[in-house]
Design a protein around this motif. Structure first.
Motif, short mmCIF file in Angstrom:
data_model
loop_
_atom_site.label_atom_id
_atom_site.label_comp_id
_atom_site.label_asym_id
_atom_site.label_seq_id
_atom_site.Cartn_x
_atom_site.Cartn_y
_atom_site.Cartn_z
N VAL A 146 102.79 32.66 37.66
CA VAL A 146 104.15 32.42 37.14
C VAL A 146 104.43 33.47 36.07
O VAL A 146 103.76 33.50 35.04
CB VAL A 146 104.30 31.01 36.54
CG1 VAL A 146 105.74 30.79 36.08
CG2 VAL A 146 103.90 29.95 37.55
N GLY A 147 105.42 34.32 36.32
CA GLY A 147 105.75 35.37 35.37
C GLY A 147 106.35 36.57 36.06
O GLY A 147 106.94 36.44 37.15
N PRO A 148 106.20 37.77 35.49
CA PRO A 148 106.76 38.98 36.10
C PRO A 148 106.24 39.20 37.51
O PRO A 148 105.06 38.96 37.80
CB PRO A 148 106.30 40.10 35.16
CG PRO A 148 106.15 39.41 33.82
CD PRO A 148 105.62 38.04 34.16
N LEU A 149 107.11 39.68 38.41
CA LEU A 149 106.78 39.81 39.81
C LEU A 149 105.67 40.82 40.06
O LEU A 149 104.87 40.68 40.98
CB LEU A 149 108.04 40.21 40.59
CG LEU A 149 107.94 40.36 42.10
CD1 LEU A 149 107.47 39.07 42.75
CD2 LEU A 149 109.29 40.79 42.68
N HIS A 150 105.60 41.87 39.24
CA HIS A 150 104.55 42.88 39.40
C HIS A 150 104.40 43.62 38.08
O HIS A 150 105.12 43.36 37.11
CB HIS A 150 104.88 43.85 40.54
CG HIS A 150 106.21 44.51 40.43
ND1 HIS A 150 106.44 45.63 39.65
CD2 HIS A 150 107.42 44.19 40.97
CE1 HIS A 150 107.71 45.99 39.74
NE2 HIS A 150 108.32 45.13 40.53
N VAL A 151 103.47 44.57 38.01
CA VAL A 151 103.13 45.25 36.77
C VAL A 151 104.34 45.94 36.15
O VAL A 151 104.56 45.90 34.94
CB VAL A 151 101.99 46.25 37.00
CG1 VAL A 151 101.76 47.10 35.75
CG2 VAL A 151 100.71 45.52 37.39
N GLY A 152 105.16 46.58 36.98
CA GLY A 152 106.31 47.31 36.45
C GLY A 152 107.58 46.51 36.34
O GLY A 152 108.63 47.04 35.96
N ALA A 153 107.52 45.22 36.66
CA ALA A 153 108.74 44.39 36.68
C ALA A 153 109.30 44.19 35.28
O ALA A 153 108.56 43.90 34.34
CB ALA A 153 108.45 43.04 37.32
N SER A 163 101.67 31.24 28.36
CA SER A 163 102.24 32.15 29.36
C SER A 163 101.18 33.07 29.97
O SER A 163 101.24 33.38 31.17
CB SER A 163 103.37 32.98 28.75
OG SER A 163 102.90 33.76 27.67
N GLU A 164 100.22 33.53 29.18
CA GLU A 164 99.27 34.52 29.68
C GLU A 164 98.33 33.97 30.73
O GLU A 164 97.89 34.70 31.62
CB GLU A 164 98.47 35.10 28.51
CG GLU A 164 99.31 35.99 27.61
CD GLU A 164 98.49 36.70 26.56
OE1 GLU A 164 97.24 36.58 26.60
OE2 GLU A 164 99.08 37.38 25.69
N ILE A 165 98.00 32.68 30.67
CA ILE A 165 97.04 32.15 31.66
C ILE A 165 97.67 32.09 33.05
O ILE A 165 96.95 32.02 34.06
CB ILE A 165 96.48 30.77 31.26
CG1 ILE A 165 97.55 29.68 31.37
CG2 ILE A 165 95.86 30.82 29.88
CD1 ILE A 165 97.00 28.27 31.18
N TYR A 166 99.01 32.14 33.14
CA TYR A 166 99.70 32.09 34.42
C TYR A 166 100.24 33.45 34.86
O TYR A 166 100.78 33.57 35.96
CB TYR A 166 100.86 31.10 34.34
CG TYR A 166 100.46 29.68 34.07
CD1 TYR A 166 99.70 28.96 35.00
CD2 TYR A 166 100.81 29.05 32.88
CE1 TYR A 166 99.33 27.65 34.76
CE2 TYR A 166 100.44 27.73 32.63
CZ TYR A 166 99.70 27.03 33.56
OH TYR A 166 99.33 25.73 33.33
N ASP A 167 100.11 34.48 34.04
CA ASP A 167 100.71 35.79 34.32
C ASP A 167 100.19 36.35 35.64
O ASP A 167 98.98 36.54 35.81
CB ASP A 167 100.37 36.76 33.18
CG ASP A 167 101.22 38.01 33.20
OD1 ASP A 167 101.54 38.49 34.31
OD2 ASP A 167 101.54 38.53 32.12
N PRO A 168 101.08 36.63 36.61
CA PRO A 168 100.62 37.16 37.91
C PRO A 168 99.92 38.51 37.81
O PRO A 168 99.21 38.89 38.74
CB PRO A 168 101.94 37.30 38.70
CG PRO A 168 102.89 36.37 38.03
CD PRO A 168 102.53 36.40 36.58
N ARG A 169 100.09 39.21 36.71
CA ARG A 169 99.48 40.53 36.55
C ARG A 169 98.02 40.45 36.10
O ARG A 169 97.34 41.47 36.02
CB ARG A 169 100.29 41.35 35.55
CG ARG A 169 101.74 41.58 35.99
CD ARG A 169 102.59 42.14 34.87
NE ARG A 169 102.70 41.20 33.76
CZ ARG A 169 103.46 41.40 32.68
NH1 ARG A 169 104.18 42.51 32.59
NH2 ARG A 169 103.49 40.51 31.71
#
Length: 502
Positions: A333-340, A376-382
């Motif tokens: 859960v979070g930004p779609l990809h590294v550059g998003a 937020s960080e534990i769910y970050d897709p990156r």
């Protein structure tokens, strides 16, 4: 026995229009399940203009076919997490449970929300050490958890992790009311509107199957399995499907709690109000990979288990639910990809979509409006945990590779389908093409390409639900090729059959 979700039957709901014109808003949410609707609701409350685009109907996909447990107790997870991560996970899930209760109360939603304990149990003594460790880890993480050796189930158990004050509810009734409330506050909701393309930028631009363009500053992809996979999340997700049966039982036979075990290929138990002095017993289990086949056998086993353990239960409804698990066990859960910068995703709920969907809505709305919850960080897709994820990731991709190659070699080569019985299906290769063929109960043949339009795996037939399923990433199609469930966004194209094939 009705092959229909009780949630869908008991809360039919209204309809929302198809998008027919170009549109510009602050935020577009793609997908009207619990994650998308929760995010949209929070964003509307934060003053953003929001459009929700749903390919099917609101709350009629995974959220309309769930077991609908609203709990921070997720089978066995806390003992496998680092203590700091476990605390953040527990707090985010606890907030999600309480947020639904508060929202339902504030809106006056009649969604049968009931506060009950949640138990993960074992019938065999072999699993007790793990249950004790889980109870201790969950308690350290801040949950009201304990290890117990008895329960209110009508059969003996060896032990269980018990977490107090969790909840169960009617998910569709809640989500329909939430949708009505956000629409009343200005949100635009569209059904029958499939998104097929996304161009990121400032602003972002989405294109629908009908050719409409939707422009927004931010985009939330909440389609269960992401239809836009620009971070290769498909390599870190494993789709799985479970069957659900429901049976009225006397109110006096209600065990008064939610239960789950990993034994016997999963058994999950809860009840719901049913009227006339009865409760509706809901049992979930028989987890399998989409396209794995023998679904009718699995359904028969689940019905038999239910009848054996609950003597008065006569199944009246059955349905199936689908979810995705991640390679490290936590949702993305979070930004779609590294550059998003303006695109976000919510996926990988691991069978616990109710609390995780609400958590995702709270998290994504915070990120879009400039906030950052402590978890937020534990769910970050990156994120990437090479040691923890390596084994599951390799196993998942080996399964995909096996299907990509092996399923093509196993296909039957024939031009003659005269022996295909009514109500049955087969995958054949003829004239160099893989074809998925179903003969309906009237004798008519339905033939479509057998190659999934997502990443070109060969589909397989689910004989219980009369659907074609991709064993690689979980896309599902009806017998005429229409998309039932992503990540595919394009249908299986129809194919012509020779005269001899009829």
């Amino acid at each position: 026995m009705s092959a229909q979700s009780y949630w869908m039957q008991s809360a039919p709901g209204g309809t929302y229009p198809v998008l027919e014109d170009d549109l510009q808003v602050d935020v577009v949410v793609v997908g009207a399940g619990i994650a998308g609707l929760s995010a949209a609701w929070e964003l509307v409350r934060a003053g953003r203009s929001v459009a929700v685009l749903e390919a099917g109907r609101v709350a009629a996909g995974v959220s309309g076919h769930t077991t609908a447990k609203l709990s921070a107790q997720h089978t066995l997870i806390y003992a496998d997490l680092a203590p700091s991560t476990a605390q953040l996970y527990a707090e985010s899930q606890r907030q999600a449970v309480e947020h639904v209760a508060a929202t339902a109360s504030a809106l006056g939603v009649g969604c049968d929300l009931e506060r009950v304990p949640a138990l993960t149990y074992a019938e065999s003594a072999d699993g007790l050490d793990r249950l004790r460790a889980e109870a201790e880890a969950a308690a350290r993480a801040g949950l009201p958890a304990s290890f117990v050796t008895d329960s209110s189930l009508p059969f003996p158990i060896a032990g269980a992790v018990r977490v107090e004050n969790q909840a169960q509810f009617h998910p569709r009734a809640y989500l329909l009311a939430l949708t009505e409330a956000m629409a009343a506050e200005g949100a635009l909701v569209f059904e029958g509107t499939r998104v097929v393309d996304l161009k990121e930028g400032e602003p972002c631009r989405l294109t629908t199957e009908g050719g409409q363009s939707v422009t927004a500053a931010d985009v939330v992809v909440a389609t269960h399995y992401p239809i836009f996979d620009r971070a290769l999340l498909f390599a870190r997700l494993r789709p799985h499907r479970e069957l659900v049966v429901a049976a009225p039982i006397p109110a006096g036979s209600d065990p008064g709690a939610m239960f789950i075990t990993t034994e016997q290929n999963t058994r999950s138990i809860r009840t719901a109000p049913y009227g006339d002095g009865q409760r509706l017993l809901i049992v979930t289990g028989e987890s399998f990979t989409p396209g794995a086949g023998r679904v009718t056998e699995r359904l028969d086993r689940l019905r038999a288990w239910t009848a054996e353990r609950f003597a008065s239960a006569e199944v009246t409804h059955w349905w199936a639910a689908q979810d995705n698990s991640t390679t490290d066990g936590l949702p993305f859960v979070g930004p779609l990809h590294v550059g998003a910068r303006h695109t976000y995703v919510a996926t990988g709920f691991g069978g616990w979509g109710m609390s995780n969907g609400v958590m995702a809505g709270l998290l994504l709305s915070a990120l879009i409006t400039g906030g950052k919850p402590p978890w937020s960080e534990i769910y970050d897709p990156r994120r990437l945990h090479p040691l923890r994820e390596a084994g599951p990731a390799v196993k998942a991709q080996a399964t995909v590779a096996r299907h990509l190659v092996g399923d093509r070699l196993a296909v039957h080569h024939t031009d003659d389908l005269t022996g295909l019985p009514r109500g049955q299906a087969t995958v054949i290769k003829t004239n160099g093409e893989h074809r998925a063929v179903y003969r309906d109960t009237d004798g008519a043949l339905h033939a479509v390409s057998a190659i999934c339009t997502h990443l070109r795996c060969v589909v397989a037939f689910n004989e219980a639900e009369h659907s074609w399923e991709c064993p690689c990433h979980g896309s599902r199609f009806d017998v005429d090729g229409a998309v039932l469930q992503g990540p595919a966004v394009k249908p299986l194209p129809p194919v012509e059959l020779d005269e001899s094939a009829g």
